[in-house]
Design a protein around this motif. Structure first.
Motif, PDB file in Angstrom:
ATOM      1  N   ARG A   1       0.828  -1.201   0.000  1.00 24.65           N
ATOM      2  CA  ARG A   1       0.000   0.000   0.000  1.00 24.65           C
ATOM      3  C   ARG A   1       0.866   1.256   0.000  1.00 24.65           C
ATOM      4  O   ARG A   1       1.892   1.308   0.688  1.00 24.65           O
TER       5      ARG A   1
ATOM      6  N   THR B   1       0.563   3.961   1.455  1.00 25.52           N
ATOM      7  CA  THR B   1       0.669   4.598   2.776  1.00 25.52           C
ATOM      8  C   THR B   1       1.449   3.759   3.779  1.00 25.52           C
ATOM      9  O   THR B   1       1.617   4.158   4.920  1.00 25.52           O
TER      10      THR B   1
ATOM     11  N   PHE C   1      -7.034  -0.623  -1.260  1.00 22.50           N
ATOM     12  CA  PHE C   1      -7.157   0.342  -2.354  1.00 22.50           C
ATOM     13  C   PHE C   1      -8.605   0.827  -2.484  1.00 22.50           C
ATOM     14  O   PHE C   1      -9.269   0.597  -3.506  1.00 22.50           O
ATOM     15  N   PRO C   2      -9.104   1.504  -1.465  1.00 19.15           N
ATOM     16  CA  PRO C   2     -10.514   1.927  -1.467  1.00 19.15           C
ATOM     17  C   PRO C   2     -10.846   2.908  -2.590  1.00 19.15           C
ATOM     18  O   PRO C   2     -12.001   2.976  -3.027  1.00 19.15           O
ATOM     19  N   ASN C   3      -9.843   3.670  -3.052  1.00 13.79           N
ATOM     20  CA  ASN C   3     -10.108   4.665  -4.105  1.00 13.79           C
ATOM     21  C   ASN C   3     -10.598   4.013  -5.395  1.00 13.79           C
ATOM     22  O   ASN C   3     -11.340   4.633  -6.170  1.00 13.79           O
ATOM     23  N   ILE C   4     -10.191   2.774  -5.624  1.00 12.83           N
ATOM     24  CA  ILE C   4     -10.614   2.068  -6.834  1.00 12.83           C
ATOM     25  C   ILE C   4     -12.131   1.915  -6.876  1.00 12.83           C
ATOM     26  O   ILE C   4     -12.747   1.918  -7.947  1.00 12.83           O
TER      27      ILE C   4
ATOM     28  N   ASP D   1     -14.390   3.912  -5.386  1.00 14.52           N
ATOM     29  CA  ASP D   1     -15.165   5.146  -5.201  1.00 14.52           C
ATOM     30  C   ASP D   1     -16.208   5.291  -6.312  1.00 14.52           C
ATOM     31  O   ASP D   1     -15.883   5.243  -7.502  1.00 14.52           O
TER      32      ASP D   1
END
Length: 374
Positions: free
Chosen positions: A105, A107, A316-319, A321
């Motif tokens: 990740r 981060t 990878f939560p942005n994927i 959104d």
């Protein structure tokens, strides 16, 4: 002429069904689908775990028959070796696949990667619900397998030592009293992060112990049923009972009915498992085929692979959104099936490698030769 399979085809098919119910329940936990009129997206699908504990207890009681008149310690070691090795390759593949995803990740700092691995060591050694960093598990659905293995280590030698006294007398008492206690104390059989008995013992261990003892008693009931001469009408009736006792838990799994009914569902599953293993019903006519056996064998790789999609969702939560829930659910299901195939492909050579290495370390060259021939 029907093909004779080594495994019970009805049980194998239902193994797949209840595995999928649990997976769909885990998907709902992450996406929280909302349906109306007491319907839900498998909000009670966790009840499938009860089926697996029952079947594990039944098969354990049957396996114990092979060790009659043999030393209990050596027999337990041999039995547990087979059980651990049956899940270890898939466990290692799932664990390190998910750990690597968490580690890459953007981060994640180097210190975080190391700390994460140290915190996940209880999970690596099937100790994630023992009280050691319980919230740090990388493969969260694997608590069921860990609880099953540890409770087998208690139940199996008890069966070897006391046999009928334990399976026919103690087991039903243990199941009724302990499961009744869990329902009275917490209002449900589930609750993977809770401790009982004055907050001293993880609830998952008590649940596994009680329900596998129930499965061992079901083994004795199955053997008793085999001795009866049932007429055609009797078998039809028992088949209907068996079907109802499987169908009711499946229907319960996609409702939002109270968890106070979980114990009823467990007892229905106990009846169904007993009948299926006793072969006194006609369910084999429907399920006695290679597809049922294949689906049953696929259940463990599927169960282990589900965590991959969940880890991607976490890392990878942005994927995701703006993506609708139903499409995320579809991603979870597809990733589960894809990684189940991948894990199962690599599990076999990994099993041979680990087994051969262990046999070398314990000076069992004959086992190495046998496995290499396979």
């Amino acid at each position: 002429m029907q093909t004779k399979f080594k495994r019970n085809a009805t049980i194998e098919f239902m193994r797949f069904v209840f595995c999928m119910l649990v997976i769909l329940y885990h998907i709902n936990n992450r996406l929280d689908f909302e349906l109306s009129g007491h319907l839900s997206f498998f909000a009670n699908g966790k009840i499938g775990v009860e089926f697996f504990f029952l079947v594990s207890g039944w098969l354990m009681a049957k396996s114990a028959l092979k060790y009659n008149e043999k030393p209990i310690v050596n027999s337990t070691k041999k039995f547990m070796y087979g059980k651990v090795m049956g899940v270890l390759p898939l466990h290692l593949l799932a664990f390190f696949t998910c750990y690597l995803m968490l580690a890459v990740r953007p981060t994640s700092r180097m210190l975080d990667k190391f700390t994460m691995l140290v915190n996940a060591l209880p999970n690596l050694f099937f100790l994630q619900k023992s009280g050691i960093l319980a919230s740090k598990a990388i493969i969260t659905p694997e608590w069921y397998i860990a609880a099953m293995l540890w409770m087998m280590l208690i139940i199996f030698p008890l069966i070897l030592r006391f046999r009928d006294k334990f399976t026919k007398i103690a087991c039903p008492i243990i199941a009724v009293l302990l499961l009744g206690y869990l329902m009275h104390d917490k209002g449900q059989l589930g609750g993977v992060n809770r401790f009982v008995f004055n907050n001293t013992v993880s609830k998952v261990y008590v649940r596994a112990f009680a329900e596998m003892c129930g499965g061992a008693f079901c083994f004795e009931l199955s053997n008793a049923l085999i001795r009866f001469e049932f007429k055609k009408a009797d078998k039809v009736f028992l088949t209907l009972v068996e079907g109802f006792c499987y169908l009711a838990p499946v229907l319960y799994s996609f409702t939002d009915l109270s968890t106070e009914y979980e114990l009823y569902v467990y007892y229905m599953l106990a009846v169904a498992v007993t009948l299926s293993f006793s072969s006194v019903t006609y369910s084999a006519i429907i399920f006695n085929n290679a597809l049922s056996i294949f689906l049953g064998k696929a259940s463990l790789p599927l169960y282990m692979a589900q965590t991959v999609g969940f880890t991607v969702f976490l890392c990878f939560p942005n994927i995701f959104d703006g993506v609708r829930k139903k499409y995320i659910a579809l991603f979870f299901i597809l990733s589960t099936f894809i990684f189940a195939i991948v894990f199962n492909t690599f599990a076999k050579p990994l099993y041979r490698g680990i087994n051969n290495k262990l046999m070398t370390l314990t000076n069992h060259p004959e086992r190495i030769v046998k496995n290499n021939k396979k």
